[in-house]
Scaffold this motif. Structure first.
Motif, short mmCIF file in Angstrom:
data_model
loop_
_atom_site.label_atom_id
_atom_site.label_comp_id
_atom_site.label_asym_id
_atom_site.label_seq_id
_atom_site.Cartn_x
_atom_site.Cartn_y
_atom_site.Cartn_z
N GLY A 6 21.47 -2.61 38.25
CA GLY A 6 22.16 -1.91 39.32
C GLY A 6 23.09 -0.89 38.70
N LEU A 7 22.99 0.37 39.13
CA LEU A 7 23.70 1.48 38.50
C LEU A 7 24.54 2.19 39.55
CD1 LEU A 7 23.59 2.94 35.62
CD2 LEU A 7 21.99 4.52 36.70
N ARG A 8 25.84 2.40 39.25
CA ARG A 8 26.69 3.15 40.18
C ARG A 8 26.88 4.58 39.69
NH1 ARG A 8 32.91 1.60 41.35
NH2 ARG A 8 33.15 2.63 39.33
N LEU A 9 26.61 5.52 40.58
CA LEU A 9 26.82 6.94 40.32
C LEU A 9 27.89 7.46 41.27
CD1 LEU A 9 23.06 8.03 40.28
CD2 LEU A 9 24.46 7.45 38.28
N ASN A 10 28.34 8.68 41.02
CA ASN A 10 29.26 9.32 41.96
C ASN A 10 28.58 9.56 43.30
OD1 ASN A 10 31.32 9.35 40.07
ND2 ASN A 10 30.84 11.41 39.35
N ARG A 11 27.26 9.67 43.27
CA ARG A 11 26.50 9.92 44.50
C ARG A 11 26.14 8.65 45.27
NH1 ARG A 11 25.43 13.82 40.89
NH2 ARG A 11 24.98 15.95 41.62
N GLY A 12 26.20 7.52 44.59
CA GLY A 12 25.81 6.28 45.24
C GLY A 12 25.33 5.25 44.25
N LEU A 13 24.32 4.48 44.64
CA LEU A 13 23.83 3.37 43.83
C LEU A 13 22.32 3.48 43.62
CD1 LEU A 13 25.63 0.50 45.81
CD2 LEU A 13 26.49 1.67 43.75
N VAL A 14 21.87 2.99 42.48
CA VAL A 14 20.44 2.92 42.18
C VAL A 14 20.11 1.51 41.71
CG1 VAL A 14 18.50 3.87 40.89
CG2 VAL A 14 20.42 5.35 41.51
N PHE A 15 19.03 0.95 42.26
CA PHE A 15 18.61 -0.40 41.90
C PHE A 15 17.18 -0.35 41.37
CE2 PHE A 15 21.45 -0.55 45.55
CZ PHE A 15 22.37 -1.52 45.21
N LEU A 195 7.30 -2.20 39.23
CA LEU A 195 8.74 -2.08 39.36
C LEU A 195 9.09 -1.74 40.81
CD1 LEU A 195 9.54 0.10 36.21
CD2 LEU A 195 9.45 -2.39 36.36
N ASP A 196 10.17 -2.33 41.29
CA ASP A 196 10.71 -1.98 42.61
C ASP A 196 11.96 -1.13 42.42
OD1 ASP A 196 8.79 -3.29 44.15
OD2 ASP A 196 9.86 -5.20 44.00
N MET A 197 12.12 -0.10 43.26
CA MET A 197 13.25 0.82 43.15
C MET A 197 13.87 1.06 44.52
SD MET A 197 12.00 3.88 40.63
CE MET A 197 10.79 4.46 41.82
N GLN A 198 15.18 1.25 44.50
CA GLN A 198 15.89 1.56 45.73
C GLN A 198 17.08 2.46 45.43
OE1 GLN A 198 17.74 -1.64 48.35
NE2 GLN A 198 15.68 -1.43 49.18
N ASP A 208 17.10 3.78 50.81
CA ASP A 208 15.92 4.59 50.52
C ASP A 208 15.05 3.82 49.53
OD1 ASP A 208 14.03 6.47 49.95
OD2 ASP A 208 15.41 8.00 49.23
N THR A 209 14.08 3.07 50.05
CA THR A 209 13.20 2.27 49.20
C THR A 209 12.06 3.14 48.69
OG1 THR A 209 13.75 0.27 50.43
CG2 THR A 209 11.75 0.22 49.07
N GLN A 210 11.92 3.23 47.38
CA GLN A 210 10.89 4.05 46.76
C GLN A 210 9.59 3.26 46.63
OE1 GLN A 210 11.59 7.45 45.81
NE2 GLN A 210 13.25 6.84 47.18
#
Length: 243
Positions: A6-15, A195-198, A208-210
């Protein structure tokens, strides 16, 4: 074993999570490890799990049931006012599952242990991530520790530490995570595709599920090949040792 980030960016989060589970070198299967809940305009919550499969499945099943049955004595994950309270609920539920599974109760140091990444945003708060331990306690992401990993973490961590930038776009962050996962997959058979991404954009309260990334995915193939070539080229350009 597994690998989730789980990654936090200034724009939001990526999983991102892999989907491999195994019970020995000759018994591999594919199992989802990323789970989400959302209420449009109010909240979006994502959980990723690593560890004993029976434990993590029980955890998610209980959270699902408590999110649907409002009369349950435990608070529903969709009713709690803050992400901190969500993390507390997940931690308490995980501890309950681990301790209640055996005749004399399991221990967090037993084969039934599991760890969890909880992330998202609830209206009135900021997007955030929590790492929940088997004992039920947890920590929150910070500027000094802007991402969490669970499972087989050591192979994919160096690239995250070296290349992470909070100002990254979501596309750049996914590229970074792809390299991290590819490095892990090549080093450890217990982590594998798909891999699952969100993606979660701050204040959108929508996930936003990729599309699931398989071994045939052309972008993943280009990342895997390109990273291998780049490493070889970088090594060749480094000065040789002299005696």
């Amino acid at each position: 074993m597994t690998y989730c980030v789980g990654l936090r960016l200034n724009r939001g989060l990526v999983f991102m999570s892999d989907t491999r589970t195994n019970a020995g070198v000759d018994n591999f299967s594919t199992t989802k490890k990323m789970f989400s809940w959302d209420v449009p305009g109010d909240r979006a919550i994502t959980i990723m799990t690593a560890g004993n499969l029976a434990t993590t499945q029980a955890l998610i099943s209980i959270l699902e049931e408590r999110s649907k049955v409002l009369s349950d004595r435990a608070p529903a994950i969709l009713e709690l006012p803050t992400m901190f309270e969500v993390a507390r609920l997940v931690g308490a539920t995980l501890k309950e599952v681990i301790q209640g599974g055996g005749v004399n109760g399991q221990s967090a140091t037993s084969a039934f242990k599991a760890s969890v990444i909880v992330g998202g945003q609830i209206k009135g708060g900021e997007p955030t991530l929590f790492l929940v331990y088997p004992e039920g306690n947890f920590i929150e992401v910070t500027e000094d520790a802007p991402f969490f990993q669970i499972g087989e973490t050591k192979y994919g961590k160096p690239i995250l530490v070296r290349a992470y930038d909070p100002d990254m776009s979501f596309e750049e962050a996914i590229k970074l995570l792809m390299v991290s996962f590819d490095s892990t997959i090549k080093a450890n058979l217990s982590v594998g595709l798909p891999l699952d991404m969100q993606i979660y954009e701050s204040n959108s309260f929508a996930l936003d599920t990729q599309p699931r990334v398989t071994a045939e995915n052309p972008y993943y193939q280009s990342i895997s090949t390109g990273w291998s070539d780049a490493l070889r080229n970088a090594l060749e350009h480094l000065p040789n040792y002299t005696r």
